[in-house]
Design a protein around this motif. Structure first.
Motif, PDB file in Angstrom:
ATOM      1  N   UNK A 168     103.878  25.195 111.642  1.00  0.00           N
ATOM      2  CA  UNK A 168     103.105  26.275 112.267  1.00  0.00           C
ATOM      3  C   UNK A 168     101.835  26.548 111.484  1.00  0.00           C
ATOM      4  N   UNK A 169     101.967  26.732 110.148  1.00  0.00           N
ATOM      5  CA  UNK A 169     100.807  27.059 109.331  1.00  0.00           C
ATOM      6  C   UNK A 169      99.805  25.902 109.314  1.00  0.00           C
ATOM      7  N   UNK A 170     100.297  24.702 109.032  1.00  0.00           N
ATOM      8  CA  UNK A 170      99.376  23.568 108.928  1.00  0.00           C
ATOM      9  C   UNK A 170      98.774  23.204 110.284  1.00  0.00           C
ATOM     10  N   UNK A 171      99.582  23.279 111.318  1.00  0.00           N
ATOM     11  CA  UNK A 171      99.059  22.987 112.661  1.00  0.00           C
ATOM     12  C   UNK A 171      97.992  23.986 113.069  1.00  0.00           C
ATOM     13  N   UNK A 172      98.193  25.255 112.752  1.00  0.00           N
ATOM     14  CA  UNK A 172      97.199  26.270 113.114  1.00  0.00           C
ATOM     15  C   UNK A 172      95.906  26.068 112.328  1.00  0.00           C
ATOM     16  N   UNK A 173      96.025  25.716 111.040  1.00  0.00           N
ATOM     17  CA  UNK A 173      94.830  25.453 110.239  1.00  0.00           C
ATOM     18  C   UNK A 173      94.048  24.268 110.821  1.00  0.00           C
ATOM     19  N   UNK A 174      94.743  23.219 111.245  1.00  0.00           N
ATOM     20  CA  UNK A 174      94.065  22.075 111.846  1.00  0.00           C
ATOM     21  C   UNK A 174      93.419  22.466 113.178  1.00  0.00           C
ATOM     22  N   UNK A 175      94.096  23.326 113.924  1.00  0.00           N
ATOM     23  CA  UNK A 175      93.544  23.803 115.203  1.00  0.00           C
ATOM     24  C   UNK A 175      92.265  24.610 114.965  1.00  0.00           C
ATOM     25  N   UNK A 176      92.287  25.497 113.953  1.00  0.00           N
ATOM     26  CA  UNK A 176      91.116  26.315 113.647  1.00  0.00           C
ATOM     27  C   UNK A 176      89.944  25.482 113.136  1.00  0.00           C
ATOM     28  N   UNK A 177      90.247  24.396 112.441  1.00  0.00           N
ATOM     29  CA  UNK A 177      89.181  23.599 111.833  1.00  0.00           C
ATOM     30  C   UNK A 177      88.247  22.993 112.880  1.00  0.00           C
ATOM     31  N   UNK A 178      88.652  23.024 114.136  1.00  0.00           N
ATOM     32  CA  UNK A 178      87.792  22.488 115.199  1.00  0.00           C
ATOM     33  C   UNK A 178      86.674  23.453 115.571  1.00  0.00           C
ATOM     34  N   UNK A 179      86.753  24.696 115.112  1.00  0.00           N
ATOM     35  CA  UNK A 179      85.734  25.695 115.447  1.00  0.00           C
ATOM     36  C   UNK A 179      84.706  25.776 114.326  1.00  0.00           C
ATOM     37  N   UNK A 180      83.462  25.974 114.723  1.00  0.00           N
ATOM     38  CA  UNK A 180      82.390  26.036 113.725  1.00  0.00           C
ATOM     39  C   UNK A 180      82.205  27.423 113.148  1.00  0.00           C
ATOM     40  N   UNK A 181      82.649  28.453 113.881  1.00  0.00           N
ATOM     41  CA  UNK A 181      82.465  29.828 113.391  1.00  0.00           C
ATOM     42  C   UNK A 181      83.594  30.711 113.877  1.00  0.00           C
ATOM     43  N   UNK A 182      83.815  31.843 113.204  1.00  0.00           N
ATOM     44  CA  UNK A 182      84.943  32.713 113.540  1.00  0.00           C
ATOM     45  C   UNK A 182      84.798  33.412 114.883  1.00  0.00           C
ATOM     46  N   UNK A 183      83.573  33.618 115.374  1.00  0.00           N
ATOM     47  CA  UNK A 183      83.380  34.294 116.660  1.00  0.00           C
ATOM     48  C   UNK A 183      83.966  33.461 117.787  1.00  0.00           C
ATOM     49  N   UNK A 184      83.642  32.177 117.795  1.00  0.00           N
ATOM     50  CA  UNK A 184      84.169  31.295 118.839  1.00  0.00           C
ATOM     51  C   UNK A 184      85.685  31.184 118.751  1.00  0.00           C
ATOM     52  N   UNK A 185      86.205  31.121 117.542  1.00  0.00           N
ATOM     53  CA  UNK A 185      87.658  31.015 117.368  1.00  0.00           C
ATOM     54  C   UNK A 185      88.361  32.267 117.866  1.00  0.00           C
ATOM     55  N   UNK A 186      87.793  33.436 117.574  1.00  0.00           N
ATOM     56  CA  UNK A 186      88.396  34.692 118.022  1.00  0.00           C
ATOM     57  C   UNK A 186      88.422  34.766 119.543  1.00  0.00           C
ATOM     58  N   UNK A 187      87.337  34.341 120.175  1.00  0.00           N
ATOM     59  CA  UNK A 187      87.300  34.374 121.641  1.00  0.00           C
ATOM     60  C   UNK A 187      88.379  33.478 122.232  1.00  0.00           C
ATOM     61  N   UNK A 188      88.597  32.325 121.625  1.00  0.00           N
ATOM     62  CA  UNK A 188      89.636  31.417 122.126  1.00  0.00           C
ATOM     63  C   UNK A 188      91.027  32.008 121.915  1.00  0.00           C
ATOM     64  N   UNK A 189      91.228  32.647 120.781  1.00  0.00           N
ATOM     65  CA  UNK A 189      92.511  33.302 120.515  1.00  0.00           C
ATOM     66  C   UNK A 189      92.769  34.392 121.546  1.00  0.00           C
ATOM     67  N   UNK A 190      91.756  35.217 121.834  1.00  0.00           N
ATOM     68  CA  UNK A 190      91.916  36.288 122.823  1.00  0.00           C
ATOM     69  C   UNK A 190      92.183  35.715 124.205  1.00  0.00           C
ATOM     70  N   UNK A 191      91.553  34.594 124.502  1.00  0.00           N
ATOM     71  CA  UNK A 191      91.776  33.952 125.796  1.00  0.00           C
ATOM     72  C   UNK A 191      93.230  33.503 125.918  1.00  0.00           C
ATOM     73  N   UNK A 192      93.778  32.951 124.839  1.00  0.00           N
ATOM     74  CA  UNK A 192      95.170  32.499 124.851  1.00  0.00           C
ATOM     75  C   UNK A 192      96.120  33.678 124.982  1.00  0.00           C
ATOM     76  N   UNK A 193      95.826  34.772 124.263  1.00  0.00           N
ATOM     77  CA  UNK A 193      96.686  35.953 124.341  1.00  0.00           C
ATOM     78  C   UNK A 193      96.552  36.627 125.696  1.00  0.00           C
ATOM     79  N   UNK A 194      95.300  36.710 126.207  1.00  0.00           N
ATOM     80  CA  UNK A 194      95.037  37.211 127.550  1.00  0.00           C
ATOM     81  C   UNK A 194      95.623  38.577 127.822  1.00  0.00           C
ATOM     82  N   UNK A 195      95.878  38.845 129.098  1.00  0.00           N
ATOM     83  CA  UNK A 195      96.523  40.089 129.475  1.00  0.00           C
ATOM     84  C   UNK A 195      95.567  41.261 129.577  1.00  0.00           C
TER      85      UNK A 195
END
Length: 703
Positions: free
Chosen positions: A253-280
């Protein structure tokens, strides 16, 4: 805080660390992590209440090791609970867990419970060793990281949040800090350690943007993140497959998430993707929650603690950043909190009106050992929370004075508010469960007009009356006792009369013998003291040491003795805090020399088995005299040659029946006119003269 699972993952992958020879540097130390680590990793007793004398030696060795390598330590303590209560659920769960662990230890099984006075022993040692320290208002992680960030020096702690903070000096986990293995010659001494830096860590994940780590911590789950948020995200996200590597700790879980995050260039884009996944529908609330969590890891360019350590007279905290309940508190109180001279309990009561009491190893079938110190805590709460009761009492007092006073029933709304009862929410053990109860704060009987705002300016004699009145002790009992043992004697007297069941005579004797042993050991290490080279004193200490129970022995704990000694520790703990709050009307005792659980359990067994206390001290006249004096004091009388000055011994707390009769005769508000004949504290002017005999130097005058 702490990121779930991150410590085991990082420490299981040594490629994230570099070797370090620590020397010639500042070192910011997480004080709470350090005293936990030093106590639990050095084989010290946990089952019989702790061995504080042995712990003090470990602490001394630790800071000697730092000094030998020219490492300058700066210790930062946690303060009270967070005012937002975002961690309160975690704190309750930990308190419940410690209740079960204490019970497990009491039955000879495994557990981990820190003895009650460990923090005080550690703090006092820091002061004696002149190690700079500061206590934060709440959790210290952010302040520690901010200070190390400004100073560009390493941090020593055991908190996984420091795998997230970007510190150029690095994070030194205590697991790999070999302080007891100082290496090389005198001029080149160093402590072997392993250093973690965010830059090195991120390089292993495709050189990911290190600003993504706070989002990683918040989503992975720390003490402030809702578990439902974490589980919802990981149930929906598709993480990269993590290849297994030999010799490394795997956490997909930890290592997979770190590898997933490494695809983003900045925290703003990553946060938007996280919110999209959580949705609701709660997307807006989630954004606010996650953004606030991320902000907890953003370090400022400067730290207020740097100013404090360079000039302790400066204002440590920006009033705008203080919890609302503290903004109106007097400056003297905030300074004592910051210096560590007042405990986190004070902050918890002032900010949240709450106290979580620490579990001890005791008889779980009996009521909590903390019940023995309840009346001391009530006075502490009263002094902290009822500081304006003087005005309310004054209004009530004027009503019955005829035409010049207020008319009956004309009490103003303000006076009613001031006179209303005030309660503190306490969390303590009931059998094997954490129970919440409400405890009413009480002002001292003898001086209910005391105000917290000016408590530091009150005459020492007045504060002494409050302290001794709370503990039920008359000052004449202490006339022959050395000043630094006044508080332990008063607390032991209080314990002997407030505990249920009452301690046996042999247990009372063994507590006194423990105080004698501690005093002899304290004087033995003082080069200028005559006992330093006294062979008979050394022989007595050796004789008593031979009666110790093996600290590693888990089975065969006498739960009756353990429970009673836990009650004594609770009374001592509360008594020390009341003395601190009153600005030290009595000398603060050195806690390291007050209690040694393995010794007291062994002494009690020896006395119950037929040994005489006096015979254990045979050959050392100073020890016998001290024992006689202390035993007389805790039993409430003075030797015969002083009897002419005191017509009767003082049974301060008396039996429960006597205490009940006293309340019926005197009323709840104070002591009656016959109290002095019975040994109670007189309300007459004679009290000032009698208490004046014991007036000590007020430590607050030195601040």
């Amino acid at each position: 805080m702490g990121v779930h699972g991150l410590t085991s993952y990082v420490e299981g992958n040594q490629q994230f660390f570099t070797d370090l020879k620590l020397r010639n540097t500042h070192l910011v130390i997480d004080g709470c992590s350090l005293y936990f680590r030093l106590y639990f990793t050095t084989g010290l007793d946990q089952i019989r209440g702790g061995d504080y004398d042995a712990f003090a030696k470990v602490v001394q060795r630790f800071f000697d090791a730092l000094s030998s390598c020219n490492v300058s330590p700066f210790v930062v303590f946690d303060g009270g609970m967070d005012e937002t209560d975002k961690k309160f659920k975690t704190l309750r769960e930990r308190a419940q867990s410690k209740i079960h662990e204490a019970h497990s230890l009491s039955r000879g099984s495994h557990g981990s419970v820190l003895p009650l006075l460990t923090r005080e022993v550690f703090r006092q040692l820091l002061c004696e060793l002149a190690v700079p320290l500061v206590q934060c208002i709440s959790e210290a992680d952010f302040e520690i990281a901010s200070l190390a960030h400004q100073w560009r020096c390493p941090v020593l702690t055991n908190d996984s949040d420091f795998y997230i903070f970007d510190l150029c000096g690095g994070y030194l986990p205590m697991t790999f800090f070999e302080w007891d293995n100082v290496c090389s010659k005198a001029s080149e001494r160093y402590i072997p350690a392993r250093r973690f830096t965010v830059n090195r860590f991120c390089s292993h994940f495709n050189h990911m943007n290190k600003q993504l780590l706070p989002l990683f911590a918040v989503i992975t789950g720390n003490d402030y993140t809702h578990a439902k948020t974490t589980e919802m995200f990981f149930s929906r996200v598709e993480l990269p497959i993590v290849p297994r590597r030999r010799g490394s700790q795997s956490n997909p879980r930890i290592e997979g998430f770190l590898r997933w995050l490494s695809a983003f260039t900045n925290p703003v884009a990553a946060l938007e993707e996280v919110l999209e996944i959580l949705g609701g529908k709660q997307k807006g609330n989630l954004r606010k929650q996650l953004t606030a969590g991320i902000q907890d890891y953003q370090l400022p360019p400067t730290s207020s603690l740097a100013h404090f350590f360079s000039n302790s007279q400066l204002q440590t905290y920006d009033p705008l950043k203080l919890p609302a309940a503290l903004t109106s508190q007097p400056e003297w109180l905030l300074k004592r909190i910051t210096s560590g001279s007042l405990p986190p309990l004070v902050l918890d009561v002032l900010v949240l009106r709450r106290a979580i009491l620490i579990a001890q190893v005791e008889n779980s079938r009996l009521p909590s050992s903390h019940e023995a110190s309840l009346n001391i805590r009530k006075t502490i709460y009263g002094l902290l929370l009822l500081r304006n009761a003087m005005q309310g009492n004054a209004g009530r007092g004027q009503r019955g004075r005829g035409g010049g006073g207020m008319k009956r029933g004309a009490l103003t709304e303000q006076a009613q508010r001031l006179s209303a009862p005030c309660f503190v929410e306490e969390y303590d053990r009931l059998e094997l469960n954490l129970r919440r109860t409400t405890v009413e704060a009480q002002l001292p009987t003898h001086h209910p007009q005391l105000s917290l705002n000016t408590l530091d300016q009150v005459a020492t004699s007045v504060k002494l009356k409050v302290l001794l009145g709370t503990l039920g002790v008359m000052e004449h009992v202490l006339q022959l006792v050395v000043p630094h043992l006044h508080l332990p004697v008063c607390v032991t007297y209080f314990w002997a009369h407030s505990s249920t069941p009452k301690p046996s005579h042999s247990l009372l004797q063994c507590v006194v013998l423990g105080l004698v042993y501690g005093e002899l050991c304290r004087r033995k290490v003082m080069l200028e003291d005559p006992l330093h080279v006294c062979a008979s004193t050394a022989k007595v200490c050796q004789r008593l040491d031979q009666l110790r129970i093996n600290s590693a022995q888990r089975r065969g704990v006498d739960l009756g003795v353990a429970h009673s000694l836990s009650q004594w520790q609770s009374c001592m703990w509360a008594g020390i805090y009341l003395n601190q709050l009153l600005c030290f009307p009595l000398h603060e005792p050195r806690c390291a020399w007050l209690f040694s659980g393995t010794l007291l359990h062994g002494l009690e067994a020896a006395l119950r088995g037929g040994h005489q206390a006096e015979s254990l001290l045979a050959g050392a006249p100073d020890a016998l005299q001290l024992y006689s004096t202390l035993l007389g004091a805790v039993q409430g009388f003075v030797p015969q040659d002083q009897a002419a000055h005191h017509t009767a011994p003082f049974p301060a707390a008396g039996t429960s029946r006597q205490r009940g009769q006293g309340r019926r005769q005197r009323g709840a508000g104070g002591r009656g006119r016959h109290s002095r004949r019975r040994g109670g504290v007189s309300a007459s002017g004679d009290l000032n003269n009698r208490f004046g005999m014991l007036t000590c130097e007020d430590e607050s005058d030195e601040d």
